[in-house]
Design an enzyme around this catalytic site. Structure first.
Site, PDB file in Angstrom:
ATOM      1  N   GLY A  93      -8.132  39.134  51.898  1.00 36.13           N
ATOM      2  CA  GLY A  93      -9.522  39.288  52.292  1.00 36.13           C
ATOM      3  C   GLY A  93      -9.757  40.670  52.857  1.00 36.13           C
ATOM      4  N   GLY A  94     -10.956  40.878  53.399  1.00 34.07           N
ATOM      5  CA  GLY A  94     -11.294  42.189  53.913  1.00 34.07           C
ATOM      6  C   GLY A  94     -10.452  42.608  55.097  1.00 34.07           C
ATOM      7  N   MET A  95     -10.060  41.659  55.940  1.00 37.58           N
ATOM      8  CA  MET A  95      -9.317  42.011  57.151  1.00 37.58           C
ATOM      9  C   MET A  95      -7.851  41.626  57.087  1.00 37.58           C
ATOM     10  SD  MET A  95     -10.183  41.107  61.149  1.00 37.58           S
ATOM     11  CE  MET A  95     -11.554  42.237  61.178  1.00 37.58           C
ATOM     12  N   GLY A  96      -7.487  40.652  56.265  1.00 40.21           N
ATOM     13  CA  GLY A  96      -6.106  40.198  56.310  1.00 40.21           C
ATOM     14  C   GLY A  96      -5.580  39.671  54.994  1.00 40.21           C
ATOM     15  N   VAL A  98      -3.073  36.532  53.603  1.00 41.84           N
ATOM     16  CA  VAL A  98      -2.511  35.242  54.011  1.00 41.84           C
ATOM     17  C   VAL A  98      -1.326  34.909  53.114  1.00 41.84           C
ATOM     18  CG1 VAL A  98      -2.940  32.779  54.333  1.00 41.84           C
ATOM     19  CG2 VAL A  98      -4.751  34.440  54.837  1.00 41.84           C
ATOM     20  N   LYS A 113      -1.156  34.934  58.513  1.00 40.23           N
ATOM     21  CA  LYS A 113      -2.124  35.982  58.201  1.00 40.23           C
ATOM     22  C   LYS A 113      -1.723  37.277  58.887  1.00 40.23           C
ATOM     23  CE  LYS A 113      -7.102  36.952  58.080  1.00 40.23           C
ATOM     24  NZ  LYS A 113      -8.457  36.397  58.325  1.00 40.23           N
ATOM     25  N   ASP A 206     -18.607  34.477  57.068  1.00 47.87           N
ATOM     26  CA  ASP A 206     -18.340  34.530  55.626  1.00 47.87           C
ATOM     27  C   ASP A 206     -18.074  33.124  55.100  1.00 47.87           C
ATOM     28  OD1 ASP A 206     -18.032  35.755  53.164  1.00 47.87           O
ATOM     29  OD2 ASP A 206     -15.897  36.147  53.442  1.00 47.87           O
TER      30      ASP A 206
END
Length: 217
Positions: A93-96, A98, A113, A206
């Site tokens: 995803g945008g930040m992490g 998984v 994550k 989101d």
């Protein structure tokens, strides 16, 4: 023997050839780029911890200027991150990022994550990542994935969660597997989980079918 993508930080005899000043380090990095090399920002960050903050900013800005993607969290399959052994990547995803992992000692599967920009993450980005984890860890609801642990490993922020092996809501919708009664039940459960989070002061920014996991039970 477990594999790892990380080499030990270079010692003084193997540091990039410069006088150790921030300006000469940045100049050398750019010269290597111009020469067609692909120097690793992580190598410089490990070799020059005294300039880590300035170098992170430099590397992020450089990759933005030349319109190349900022290096992401490397593939960690087979690596131990704290007490967790990475088995496979689940999603990005945008930040992490998984991963599916096994928690050593308890021998249980978990979702792990890690912050996606890794060692290049600035202090503000690390703070946001940790705030997200701490906020989620305060929630206790059957419709919300539980946070087990928050930690840091070799400069990477991470947190572990309960692993949900089921499909996403979007996958079930695409497969046209719902009747009216099942659709109503799922919407009700989602609404209850979201309402609980809202009462705790947390808003999911989101929320969409791709981000909703359905357990087999």
């Amino acid at each position: 023997m477990k594999s790892t993508i990380f080499s030990p930080p270079p010692d003084d005899d193997h540091r990039p050839k410069n006088d150790g000043s921030l300006e000469s380090i940045m100049a050398e990095y750019l010269e290597r780029i111009e020469a067609g090399e692909n120097p690793s920002p992580e190598t410089y960050l490990s070799a020059y911890p005294e300039h880590a903050d300035e170098l992170r900013s430099f590397f992020r800005n450089h990759h933005w200027i030349v319109e190349t993607p900022t290096p992401q969290t490397p593939l960690l399959i087979g690596t131990h991150v704290g007490p967790y052994e990475i088995e496979s990547e689940v999603a990005r995803g945008g930040m992490g990022v998984v991963y599916r992992a096994k928690q050593q000692g308890l021998e249980r599967p978990v979702a792990l994550k890690l912050i996606s920009s890794g060692l290049l993450a600035g202090e503000e980005e690390r703070k946001r990542f940790r705030i997200e984890a701490e906020a989620a860890a305060r929630l206790d609801h059957p419709g919300i994935i539980a946070i087990h642990e928050i930690g840091s490993w070799q400069g990477y922020e991470y947190f572990s969660m309960t692993l949900v092996d089921g499909p996403t809501l979007q996958q079930r919708v695409d497969a046209n597997e719902f009747d009216d009664a099942e659709s109503a039940r799922i919407v009700r459960e989602i609404a209850r989980a979201v309402a609980y989070a809202h009462r705790a002061g947390i808003v999911h920014r989101d929320l969409k079918p791709e981000n909703i996991l359905l357990s087999h039970d």
